[in-house]
Design an enzyme around this catalytic site. Structure first.
Site, PDB file in Angstrom:
ATOM      1  N   SER A   1     -12.783  34.898 -10.962  1.00  0.00           N
ATOM      2  CA  SER A   1     -11.757  34.469 -11.918  1.00  0.00           C
ATOM      3  C   SER A   1     -10.688  33.654 -11.204  1.00  0.00           C
ATOM      4  CB  SER A   1     -11.130  35.681 -12.609  1.00  0.00           C
ATOM      5  OG  SER A   1     -10.376  36.455 -11.704  1.00  0.00           O
TER       6      SER A   1
ATOM      7  N   SER B   1     -11.553  38.576  -8.286  1.00  0.00           N
ATOM      8  CA  SER B   1     -10.424  37.661  -8.435  1.00  0.00           C
ATOM      9  C   SER B   1     -10.430  36.641  -7.315  1.00  0.00           C
ATOM     10  CB  SER B   1      -9.112  38.437  -8.397  1.00  0.00           C
ATOM     11  OG  SER B   1      -8.936  39.067  -7.134  1.00  0.00           O
ATOM     12  N   ASP B   2     -10.019  35.425  -7.624  1.00  0.00           N
ATOM     13  CA  ASP B   2      -9.762  34.465  -6.566  1.00  0.00           C
ATOM     14  C   ASP B   2      -8.514  34.923  -5.804  1.00  0.00           C
ATOM     15  OD1 ASP B   2      -9.978  32.293  -4.930  1.00  0.00           O
ATOM     16  OD2 ASP B   2      -9.694  30.788  -6.488  1.00  0.00           O
ATOM     17  N   SER B   3      -8.329  34.359  -4.622  1.00  0.00           N
ATOM     18  CA  SER B   3      -7.257  34.810  -3.731  1.00  0.00           C
ATOM     19  C   SER B   3      -5.912  34.888  -4.447  1.00  0.00           C
ATOM     20  CB  SER B   3      -7.134  33.852  -2.545  1.00  0.00           C
ATOM     21  OG  SER B   3      -8.381  33.718  -1.892  1.00  0.00           O
TER      22      SER B   3
ATOM     23  N   ALA C   1      -5.041  35.926  -7.219  1.00  0.00           N
ATOM     24  CA  ALA C   1      -4.967  35.708  -8.661  1.00  0.00           C
ATOM     25  C   ALA C   1      -4.273  36.878  -9.341  1.00  0.00           C
ATOM     26  CB  ALA C   1      -6.363  35.507  -9.246  1.00  0.00           C
TER      27      ALA C   1
END
Length: 793
Positions: A297, A330-332, A334
């Site tokens: 995401s 999750s992306d970093s 996020a």
């Protein structure tokens, strides 16, 4: 001197055995007693269904174990301080397990640092042993023995110290070859599993919208259909090899305002229909056709709602509408951005609440997992996050681990076989073929290319002749042996024939400020240009190797200009002024506003970032041992002042007709690329069977009318001629790369289905409207050779 490696290895093994003595023999003939209770539980029985096994395991898990399956532990030297398990791990939060470990022992330390000394990174067999020992901790030393999912990057080959290095994803797009992309996926998946990685963060399904964006190297291009077709092949390839495919970034990530990077990745300015038709289309196709096991995401918002805190995006759209059944990471940062950037949560705990209630499964970022795990436990104890929600999120994670076979075969079986498999010659040959097929011939006046091998001398000049940093960046293999363009040319015609000069650095001393305050070369820089001119004057022909590289593009490196950086244009003009023959090779992941070169240079080859074998591929094209057939997947503008400028486009939205105060036209359109031979299109035929078989069959004959064998990428575009809403001028809905000998003709057949003709009507429902549809077949989006119309009743 005594060889210490065997002693060190023995010491490491002894340390683990002493620290983690386990008297219970858990490894049975056909199962593992993961919970160490002496009997085969349902979740340990591989003959039971995955759903049964998940439910049984979940019923045995306590809150600590469940919440631990909702966080990532970053690997060695990122968060994890130890390269191998230690006794202290029994005191760390992951004593109760962890969802995944990311980038463990892959060699990447930060953007400017790669591990080159630790043998657990650099030696494949030792690396495999270390990955197995890390997994062994979770199997043997946690109560329920839940294995860890080892995640890793893999968009140009699996990220490791050594692995098969492919061209960037953008270059793979420019091959227009789905079967080749599938092979790349298979190789990436096989090498991932051989090295101990079970989940690959690839492919990237973002669709490019702005040529200044630094991350263009990571996407297939600016068309959703092409991205979807290649994304399906990459994902299927990875998963056919036994690894999970986790595409990114969901959703609406690549429409950054002004292409800004760094901390500005928010506020995409995209209409709802463009979101559906362009940015979500590849995810919808790949989820349906490849059944991917993961999604990352994104950390941007859309229309004021952060995606990673939105039930609409992570459940309603991703799972309910698209049918996704894997787990979301999750992306970093996020999750953290919900409170420290978007300011929709008051603090970290509230961000945890929003993200996991919205549908996130695993928080993944470069921070210790403790904080969000403790917050999750508090939220459950306070009654704010229902246990049913926790169970649902954890089930998704466990289901993927069962699909990967981690509960039954958690270890890499044979390190010797891994060492033979990873980056083997067959895999390297596939990567070399990909490098060749990705090269695009932009110009070739008076057959300036190919170059005769009989020339007595050739000068190779330019900052990218010896610089192939692009082959060793993050998100792929880090230290696989590579070939520069200079080396490729030397290998082709002999080192003695080749003169070399850098001529100009990639950037000047004041870059990027020099993009708005250009300065003449200083004395040292002018001396470098002058020396290059002397080398060119000595040679029969010069190969100018210009463009961009890792200093000018990549993550967090978007541009304000698309001109050649530094003093490269001064170098090019100086070489041109000699009057001697020359050709140009451009590397770089972004389109370049090379108007002067397009007008004056006899020939231009766009190499993009052609991978570890790029030097060999470029030399093959330059000297005629390979006929280039790649096509652009990005629009090349004449000026950044024309942006936004991309494909597909609405009717007349990018026309210059009627304009009198601006530069007009494109430098090169989407789908453009030349060959050393020519092709004729003829005999288009349409068989409309939508009423009976949901298909429209389109055929066309392609003939090689030149004197050399070559590849043509035949592109099929459609247009809804009358509709209730405005639709795109051309929709790419088919393509085939075909190889033809001189004089040879092949009939190509394309199939359109109703999904290819759909639009979002005024009620935002996806339908096919009755009426006439135009089919266009051509060599680029602007070079249409054949067309016809059919009717939907």
């Amino acid at each position: 001197m005594m060889n210490r490696k065997p002693f060190l290895a023995l010491f490491a093994v002894t340390t683990i055995l002493v620290s983690f003595t386990n008297p219970i023999k858990i490894y049975k003939k056909d199962w593992i007693d993961l919970n160490k209770n002496g009997k085969k539980d349902i979740y340990e029985d591989k003959t039971r269904s995955i759903d049964e096994r998940v439910d049984n395991l979940l019923s045995q898990m306590n809150l600590n174990e469940k919440t631990n399956q909702m966080a990532t532990l970053y690997g060695w030297k990122r968060i994890l301080k130890d390269s191998l398990p230690t006794a202290n791990w029994k005191n760390e939060i992951w004593k109760d397990g962890i969802a995944n470990i990311d980038e463990h022992l892959n060699g990447f330390l930060n953007w400017n640092s790669v591990e080159t000394k630790l043998d657990l990174v650099t030696d494949i067999k030792r690396h495999v042993w270390a990955m197995n020992e890390t997994q062994r901790f979770f199997i043997e030393q946690t109560r329920l023995g839940i294995p860890v999912d080892f995640t890793n990057e893999g968009i140009r080959g699996i990220e490791a110290y050594e692995a098969t290095g492919f061209p960037t994803q953008l270059n793979m797009g420019m091959t227009w070859n789905p079967s080749l992309v599938h092979q790349m996926g298979v190789i990436t998946g096989k090498e991932a599993r051989a090295l101990g990685y079970t989940n690959v963060y690839a492919p990237i399904l973002d669709v490019a919208r702005d040529q200044r964006w630094g991350r263009l190297e990571e996407v297939y291009g600016e068309d959703p259909y092409l991205t979807a077709r290649l994304g399906v092949e990459m994902a299927n390839g990875i998963q056919s090899a036994g690894a999970a495919s986790t595409p990114k970034h969901f959703a609406v990530y690549s429409a950054n305002k002004g292409a800004r990077e760094g901390l500005a990745r928010t506020d995409p300015q995209v209409s709802p229909r463009e979101v559906e038709d362009i940015l979500l289309y590849p995810f919808r196709k790949v989820i349906k056709e490849a059944n991917i096991m993961g999604v990352m995401s994104s950390y941007n918002d859309y229309n004021g709602i952060p995606v990673s805190g939105s039930k609409y995006w992570l459940i309603d759209r991703l799972r309910t509408d698209m049918g996704f059944t894997g787990y979301v990471v999750s992306d970093s940062d996020a999750l953290e951005y919900l409170y420290n950037k978007h300011h929709v949560a008051a603090n970290l705990k509230e961000a945890v609440y929003q993200a996991f209630m919205a549908g996130m499964n695993v928080r993944t970022t470069f921070r210790a997992p403790d904080s969000i795990i403790y917050a999750l436990r508090e939220l459950v104890q306070e009654g704010r996050i229902p246990m049913d929600t926790i169970n649902s999120r954890v089930k998704d994670v466990l289901r993927v681990k069962f699909k990967l076979g981690l509960f039954d075969e958690p270890y890499v079986k044979n390190a010797e076989e891994s060492a033979k498999l990873v980056n083997n010659l067959n895999h390297q040959n596939v990567a070399l073929q990909a490098s060749k097929e990705s090269l695009v011939l932009l110009k070739n006046s008076n057959n300036a290319l190919p170059i005769s091998k009989k020339l007595s001398s050739v000068a190779v000049i330019g900052p990218n002749a010896k610089d192939n940093d692009y082959a060793h960046t993050h998100y792929g293999p880090l230290k696989s042996a590579s070939v520069t363009i200079l080396e490729g040319i030397q290998n082709k015609i002999g080192k003695a024939k080749v003169l070399y000069a850098e001529g100009s650095a990639l950037i000047d001393q004041n870059w990027p400020e020099s993009e708005i305050f250009p300065e003449a070369p200083n004395a040292e820089e002018q001396a470098a240009i002058d020396f290059a001119v002397k080398q060119a004057q000595k040679a029969e022909l010069t190969i100018l190797v210009l463009g961009g590289n890792t200093k000018t593009a990549g993550e967090n490196k978007s541009r304000t200009s698309l001109d050649l950086p530094g003093h490269q244009m001064a170098l090019a003009k100086a070489i041109h002024a000699t009057g001697k023959p020359y050709v140009v090779v451009l590397t770089g992941s972004q389109p370049m506003t090379i108007n002067w070169l397009d007008r004056y240079a006899p020939a231009i080859v766009y190499a993009g970032y052609p991978g570890v074998k790029g030097g060999l591929a470029v030399a093959d094209v330059l000297f005629g041992d390979y006929n280039p057939g790649g096509k652009l997947t990005l629009t090349f503008p004449k000026s950044v002042g024309q942006l936004p400028l991309n494909f597909p486009t609405k009717p007349n939205a990018q026309t210059d007709e009627g304009e009198s105060a601006r530069v007009k036209g494109l430098l090169y359109p989407f789908g453009y690329g030349l060959s050393y031979t020519t092709f004729k299109y003829s005999n288009i035929k349409i068989d409309n069977q939508l009423a009976t078989k949901d298909e429209v069959m389109v055929s066309v004959d392609i003939t090689n009318t030149g004197t050399l064998a070559g590849d043509e990428v035949v592109q099929l575009y459609t247009r809804d001629l009358l509709s209730t809403v405005t639709t795109y001028e051309k929709n790419l809905r088919g393509f085939q790369r075909v190889t033809l000998n001189p004089g040879e003709t092949k009939k190509l057949v394309f199939k359109l289905v109703s999904d290819d003709l759909m639009l979002w009507n005024r009620d935002m429902k996806r339908v096919v409207e009755p009426g006439d549809f135009k089919v266009m077949l051509g060599s680029s989006s602007e070079d249409i050779r054949q067309s016809a119309v059919f009717t939907v009743k």
